[in-house]
Design an enzyme around this catalytic site. Sequence first.
Site, PDB file in Angstrom:
ATOM      1  N   TRP A 182       0.865  -1.175   0.000  1.00  0.00           N
ATOM      2  CA  TRP A 182       0.000   0.000   0.000  1.00  0.00           C
ATOM      3  C   TRP A 182       0.907   1.232   0.000  1.00  0.00           C
ATOM      4  O   TRP A 182       1.846   1.310   0.788  1.00  0.00           O
ATOM      5  CB  TRP A 182      -0.929   0.056   1.227  1.00  0.00           C
ATOM      6  N   GLU A 221      -2.972  -2.897  -2.598  1.00  0.00           N
ATOM      7  CA  GLU A 221      -4.152  -2.368  -1.893  1.00  0.00           C
ATOM      8  C   GLU A 221      -4.540  -0.997  -2.436  1.00  0.00           C
ATOM      9  O   GLU A 221      -3.760  -0.054  -2.377  1.00  0.00           O
ATOM     10  CB  GLU A 221      -3.839  -2.272  -0.391  1.00  0.00           C
ATOM     11  N   LYS A 223      -7.038   2.519  -2.792  1.00  0.00           N
ATOM     12  CA  LYS A 223      -7.668   3.460  -1.864  1.00  0.00           C
ATOM     13  C   LYS A 223      -8.347   4.559  -2.664  1.00  0.00           C
ATOM     14  O   LYS A 223      -7.871   4.933  -3.739  1.00  0.00           O
ATOM     15  CB  LYS A 223      -6.589   4.044  -0.945  1.00  0.00           C
ATOM     16  N   ASP A 255      -9.580  -3.289   1.154  1.00  0.00           N
ATOM     17  CA  ASP A 255      -9.723  -2.687   2.483  1.00  0.00           C
ATOM     18  C   ASP A 255     -11.091  -2.023   2.471  1.00  0.00           C
ATOM     19  O   ASP A 255     -11.354  -1.119   1.658  1.00  0.00           O
ATOM     20  CB  ASP A 255      -8.600  -1.661   2.708  1.00  0.00           C
ATOM     21  N   HIS A 258     -11.690   1.756   2.123  1.00  0.00           N
ATOM     22  CA  HIS A 258     -11.066   2.476   1.014  1.00  0.00           C
ATOM     23  C   HIS A 258     -11.963   2.716  -0.187  1.00  0.00           C
ATOM     24  O   HIS A 258     -11.492   2.830  -1.311  1.00  0.00           O
ATOM     25  CB  HIS A 258      -9.807   1.723   0.560  1.00  0.00           C
ATOM     26  N   HIS A 282      -8.500  -6.286   4.270  1.00  0.00           N
ATOM     27  CA  HIS A 282      -8.274  -5.481   5.461  1.00  0.00           C
ATOM     28  C   HIS A 282      -9.651  -5.131   5.976  1.00  0.00           C
ATOM     29  O   HIS A 282     -10.348  -4.308   5.373  1.00  0.00           O
ATOM     30  CB  HIS A 282      -7.527  -4.176   5.123  1.00  0.00           C
ATOM     31  N   ASP A 290     -12.672   8.797   7.698  1.00  0.00           N
ATOM     32  CA  ASP A 290     -11.699   7.886   8.299  1.00  0.00           C
ATOM     33  C   ASP A 290     -11.948   6.465   7.834  1.00  0.00           C
ATOM     34  O   ASP A 290     -13.088   6.008   7.786  1.00  0.00           O
ATOM     35  CB  ASP A 290     -11.774   7.930   9.827  1.00  0.00           C
ATOM     36  N   ASP A 292     -10.323   3.837   9.324  1.00  0.00           N
ATOM     37  CA  ASP A 292      -9.630   2.948  10.258  1.00  0.00           C
ATOM     38  C   ASP A 292     -10.224   2.851  11.655  1.00  0.00           C
ATOM     39  O   ASP A 292      -9.494   2.630  12.618  1.00  0.00           O
ATOM     40  CB  ASP A 292      -8.168   3.383  10.359  1.00  0.00           C
ATOM     41  N   ASP A 322      -7.369  -4.093   9.918  1.00  0.00           N
ATOM     42  CA  ASP A 322      -6.597  -2.854   9.752  1.00  0.00           C
ATOM     43  C   ASP A 322      -7.367  -1.692  10.377  1.00  0.00           C
ATOM     44  O   ASP A 322      -8.195  -1.072   9.726  1.00  0.00           O
ATOM     45  CB  ASP A 322      -6.346  -2.590   8.259  1.00  0.00           C
TER      46      ASP A 322
HETATM   47  C1  RNT Z   1      -3.896   2.858   4.648  1.00  0.00           C
HETATM   48  C2  RNT Z   1      -3.994   1.406   4.356  1.00  0.00           C
HETATM   49  C3  RNT Z   1      -2.880   0.562   4.903  1.00  0.00           C
HETATM   50  C4  RNT Z   1      -2.468   0.946   6.290  1.00  0.00           C
HETATM   51  C5  RNT Z   1      -1.557  -0.048   6.967  1.00  0.00           C
HETATM   52  C6  RNT Z   1      -0.905   0.528   8.163  1.00  0.00           C
HETATM   53  O1  RNT Z   1      -4.990   3.557   4.284  1.00  0.00           O
HETATM   54  O2  RNT Z   1      -5.217   0.906   4.791  1.00  0.00           O
HETATM   55  O3  RNT Z   1      -3.241  -0.786   4.814  1.00  0.00           O
HETATM   56  O4  RNT Z   1      -3.564   1.159   7.110  1.00  0.00           O
HETATM   57  O5  RNT Z   1      -0.671  -0.546   6.069  1.00  0.00           O
HETATM   58 ZN    ZN Z   2      -5.524  -1.206   4.774  1.00  0.00          ZN
END
Ligand code: RNT
Ligand code: ZN
Length: 414
Positions: A182, A221, A223, A255, A258, A282, A290, A292, A322
């Site tokens: 990523w 990955e 985003k 993820d 994302h 993820h 956000d 996360d 994640d």
């Molecule tokens: C960031 C990605 C990535 C990170 C990690 C720490 O937006 O999701 O995967 O969160 O690698």
């Molecule tokens: Zn991620």
Amino acid sequence: MIDFKSVCELYGKYGIDAEKAINRLAEIPISIHCWQGDDVGGFENAGGKLSGGIQTTGNYFGKARTPEELMADFDKAASLIPGKKRINIHACYAIFENGEKVDRDKLEPKHFAKWVEFAKERGIGIDFNPTFFSHPLAADGLTLSSPDEEKRKFWIEHGKACRRIAAYFAKELGTHSCCNVWIPDGYKDVPADRVGPRMRLRDSLDKIFEEKLDGVIDSVESKVFGIGVESYTAGSNEFYLSYAASHENVYFLLDNGHFHPLEYVSDKIPSLLCYFDKIPLHVTRGVRWDSDHVVALDDETKEIAKEIVRNNAEDKVLIGLDFFDASINRIAAWVIGTRNMQKALLYALLMPNARMKELQDKGQFTELFMLGEEVKTLPFGLVWDEYCRRNNVPAGEEWFKEVQKYESEVLSKR
Ligand code: RNT
Ligand code: ZN
């Protein structure tokens, strides 16, 4: 108190085998990310600032500051999480010994020997990530897509080095190591050239993935955007999905934080299952901008779990977590988030999936709707409690006392 036998009978009425469900759940590994323990800090330079379009907010006390603290905290969390676990680490968690320190392009397996020791002792696998952020050479937010050839070269070397480290994990631990790329690359404002960075990124990836390595599951990955790079992300969904689809042995990591908030990753899993034999995930919780927040037992997490379970895809979908929340006890965050993923899987395992599929194929949508709604109120929590008991971890809120004790005895002294 209803005994488990009666709970099984209730499920049995719907043709659901609760006993089978908990046995199946016990076999599904969850890759727990180390970075919830220290706000994605890593060990390179204490107090270094997180960058790259990701951020932690909050300053809850007791954050892990050293490998020993992080490992102890991870152990504490793991002791409260049932079932199979793996650990997911980042290159910035290299452990240097005897005063040695190398930059990221020069990382070697030996810098992760302590992690291998840790994993071996616990019988768990390690997943890995090159760290393309929080570094002076990523200060402008550009790494593998950088127009600065020197910088780009540095990051390519980092990617290659990390894949070799992942191969070392796989060899030492006798299980695959998912190595996920990523990068934060993008622009705050509307760029003048959208293709150039992506062509450079494509070239960088080709170089990184050139070497064939046993045991490594490579992934990229995507985003939609990050903080400070709101207008353009080089590693977009279309870019990486096309890359993975056109390169054997490179997979597309989803993820679920994302994408646009109205897009569902749960519907992307069955699409990818038609084409890929591995789908790294993820799992996280997106909240507005956000991506996360700690995983909750919400509808989308359940929906993701359903897609894994009802397609018998637990060997194909590699579940990783994640999230990073610095505003609450970090160990509790790990435990809650991971247990929620497992609860979602159990919930999915306790559905009459075969019957529901049959109803869909027969066009019996009224009955399908009815059934899906009725099973929602079955005593799922009692099966979860039984699962926890069998795995020797506290059920219900009992586990939290352990965290509180650890907080007062260990975390508060940091
Ligand atoms: C960031 C990605 C990535 C990170 C990690 C720490 O937006 O999701 O995967 O969160 O690698
Ligand atoms: Zn991620």
